[in-house]
Design an enzyme around this catalytic site. Structure first.
Site, PDB file in Angstrom:
ATOM      1  N   THR A  76       0.838  -1.207   0.000  1.00 37.33           N
ATOM      2  CA  THR A  76       0.000   0.000   0.000  1.00 37.33           C
ATOM      3  C   THR A  76       0.873   1.257   0.000  1.00 37.33           C
ATOM      4  O   THR A  76       0.632   2.192  -0.762  1.00 37.33           O
ATOM      5  CB  THR A  76      -0.920  -0.009   1.244  1.00 37.33           C
ATOM      6  OG1 THR A  76      -1.766  -1.162   1.160  1.00 37.33           O
ATOM      7  CG2 THR A  76      -1.772   1.243   1.316  1.00 37.33           C
ATOM      8  N   ASN A 154      -5.927  -8.649  -8.209  1.00 40.22           N
ATOM      9  CA  ASN A 154      -5.962  -9.386  -6.946  1.00 40.22           C
ATOM     10  C   ASN A 154      -7.227 -10.212  -6.767  1.00 40.22           C
ATOM     11  O   ASN A 154      -7.218 -11.181  -6.019  1.00 40.22           O
ATOM     12  CB  ASN A 154      -5.788  -8.438  -5.754  1.00 40.22           C
ATOM     13  CG  ASN A 154      -6.667  -7.222  -5.835  1.00 40.22           C
ATOM     14  OD1 ASN A 154      -6.577  -6.446  -6.783  1.00 40.22           O
ATOM     15  ND2 ASN A 154      -7.524  -7.049  -4.863  1.00 40.22           N
ATOM     16  N   SER A 202       5.058  -6.746  -2.219  1.00 44.37           N
ATOM     17  CA  SER A 202       4.775  -6.890  -0.784  1.00 44.37           C
ATOM     18  C   SER A 202       5.140  -8.290  -0.308  1.00 44.37           C
ATOM     19  O   SER A 202       4.728  -9.287  -0.925  1.00 44.37           O
ATOM     20  CB  SER A 202       3.283  -6.632  -0.552  1.00 44.37           C
ATOM     21  OG  SER A 202       2.960  -6.811   0.799  1.00 44.37           O
ATOM     22  N   CYS A 327      -8.882  -6.676   2.126  1.00 40.85           N
ATOM     23  CA  CYS A 327      -9.022  -5.346   2.722  1.00 40.85           C
ATOM     24  C   CYS A 327     -10.483  -4.951   2.726  1.00 40.85           C
ATOM     25  O   CYS A 327     -10.911  -4.093   3.473  1.00 40.85           O
ATOM     26  CB  CYS A 327      -8.257  -4.321   1.903  1.00 40.85           C
ATOM     27  SG  CYS A 327      -6.761  -4.952   1.233  1.00 40.85           S
TER      28      CYS A 327
HETATM   29  N1  PLP Z   1      -1.961  -4.194  -4.324  1.00 41.60           N
HETATM   30  C1  PLP Z   1      -2.519  -5.393  -4.537  1.00 41.60           C
HETATM   31  C2  PLP Z   1      -2.793  -5.837  -5.933  1.00 41.60           C
HETATM   32  C3  PLP Z   1      -2.833  -6.214  -3.457  1.00 41.60           C
HETATM   33  O1  PLP Z   1      -3.399  -7.401  -3.669  1.00 41.60           O
HETATM   34  C4  PLP Z   1      -2.562  -5.759  -2.152  1.00 41.60           C
HETATM   35  C5  PLP Z   1      -2.938  -6.567  -0.968  1.00 41.60           C
HETATM   36  O2  PLP Z   1      -3.927  -7.280  -1.006  1.00 41.60           O
HETATM   37  C6  PLP Z   1      -1.945  -4.504  -1.991  1.00 41.60           C
HETATM   38  C7  PLP Z   1      -1.663  -3.751  -3.108  1.00 41.60           C
HETATM   39  C8  PLP Z   1      -1.602  -3.978  -0.640  1.00 41.60           C
HETATM   40  O3  PLP Z   1      -0.452  -4.612  -0.134  1.00 41.60           O
HETATM   41  P1  PLP Z   1      -0.188  -4.602   1.452  1.00 41.60           P
HETATM   42  O4  PLP Z   1      -1.137  -5.589   2.042  1.00 41.60           O
HETATM   43  O5  PLP Z   1       1.237  -4.999   1.594  1.00 41.60           O
HETATM   44  O6  PLP Z   1      -0.440  -3.213   1.918  1.00 41.60           O
END
Ligand code: PLP
Length: 395
Positions: A76, A154, A202, A327
């Site tokens: 993020t 995702n 990540s 999320c």
């Molecule tokens: N971008 C995508 C495509 C994701 O799937 C996620 C997490 O689900 C994120 C960003 C965010 O990553 P983090 O959980 O490390 O903040």
């Protein structure tokens, strides 16, 4: 309540930390606790661990220079930084191009940029969840500051034509960012042949710990810091390093680089078995995301039923899946990803994401294929939508 089984099919939400990774973290909670920014010898191990991880991340994504890797607190943060940092470094340009089905880390950052005077063009995917590079090209303007297109979605796992989009952006001299949080460690990613200028990743998506990520920034791309304080990370990202986490992401990257080639066919085979079994046993069901998807991803729309009800009944059987991005698991609104594909609200509401990982066994898939059909049948028998459909003689 006793749960006899734990069948974890939510690896897109997060993955377990693998043993080698955990072992690598421990010394930095103990004997090697020093602040890596300190100049004395006692800080050498933490410092070396960070630089070693930088090299391993660079190797995993094909970056030639480890100094192009900047550690962050998450995917993020990397996403926020890519958009805001590039825009702040180019204050005359007030237009952003992204897609309508990005992760919320990008969607919400772009919404905030709009509140601050930016215009954002949201390119739509086709029904299979694929962005057309020509649509990205058509969206570019002389004042476009940055283009951001995710590497793989995702929720539905669809893999984007990143090299083609990258080529379009490079030809137009517009910085190109890709959110590769779901892709890195699972499919081959190469920032050079993909013409990528900035890439987010990540650790917790590829068997590392939560709370550590990285942003790749190609040499020469202008980016302003968004977190101010100390001079860490080349004076671009302030904050005392999360040494255990950063040491861990390096090992996770090293393991992924070694295993990815064998893992892709294994996971694909298991995923395809689950997909074929579901389509065979459960009518009025469709798979989202087309054929070019992440190996572990299966996103299915079950008509006439609510995904929350399916997930609850699966939970009672010890099977853990999700209705979309983790999320947003509390958000009962239909997924913006599924709606962006052009599916109806009814189809979107009955959508479940199964995401397999390296610890998924064939017996897990067999179990799901045993328990899922009666769950859907039971829910359909209680569904007014289904009753109308059947009563209308359309069955
Ligand atoms: N971008 C995508 C495509 C994701 O799937 C996620 C997490 O689900 C994120 C960003 C965010 O990553 P983090 O959980 O490390 O903040």
């Amino acid at each position: 309540m006793t749960i006899e089984k734990t069948i974890y099919l939510d690896n897109a939400a997060t993955t377990p930390v693998r043993g080698e990774v955990m072992a690598r973290m421990l010394p930095f909670f103990g004997a090697d606790f020093a602040n890596p920014a300190a100049k004395y010898r006692f800080a050498t191990n933490p410092w070396n661990a960070i630089e070693d991880s930088r090299m391993k991340i660079a190797a995993l994504i094909g970056a030639t220079d480890p100094t192009e890797i900047y550690f962050t607190s998450s995917g993020t943060e990397a996403d926020n930084w890519a958009i805001r940092g590039v825009c702040n470094a180019n204050p005359d340009k007030k237009h952003i191009v992204t897609t309508a089905f990005e992760h919320h880390a990008i969607m919400e950052t772009c919404a905030d940029m709009e509140r601050n005077g930016y215009e954002v063009t949201y390119v739509l995917p086709n029904r299979e969840g694929r962005i057309n590079p020509d649509d990205v090209k058509a969206a570019l303007r002389p004042d476009t500051a940055v283009v951001s297109v995710m590497y793989a979605n995702n929720e539905i796992g669809s893999i984007q034509p990143i090299a083609e989009i990258g080529r379009v952006c490079r030809a137009a001299a517009v910085p190109f960012h890709t959110d590769a949080v779901q892709a890195v460690g699972h499919i081959h990613v190469d920032v050079i042949s993909d013409y990528v200028d900035l890439l987010s990743l990540s650790a917790h998506k590829f068997y590392g710990p939560k709370g550590v990520g990285a942003l790749y920034v190609r040499k020469g791309v202008k980016i302003a810091p968004i977190i101010f304080g100390g001079m860490q990370e080349g004076n671009k990202r302030a904050g005392t390093h999360n040494v255990p986490g950063i040491a861990a992401i390096g090992v996770a990257a090293e393991c992924a680089a070694l295993e990815i080639r064998d893992e892709i066919p294994c996971l694909t085979k298991l995923r395809d078995k689950l997909q074929a079994g579901i389509l065979d046993k459960i009518p009025y069901t469709s798979v989202n995301g087309g054929n070019n998807r992440l190996p572990g991803n299966l996103n299915v729309s079950f008509r006439f039923v609510e995904s929350e009800a399916i997930l609850n009944l699966l939970d009672f059987k010890g099977v853990y899946a999700s209705s979309g991005s983790a999320c947003n698991a509390d958000d009962l609104e239909a997924s913006h990803v599924i709606l962006a594909l052009g599916l109806t609200h009814e189809e979107a509401n009955g959508t479940v994401r199964f995401s397999l990982g390296k610890y998924t066994k064939e017996s897990d898939i067999d179990f799901v294929l045993d328990v899922l059909p009666p769950i859907i049948e039971k829910l359909r028998n209680m569904s007014p939508l289904y009753e109308d459909f059947v009563g209308g003689g359309s069955k």
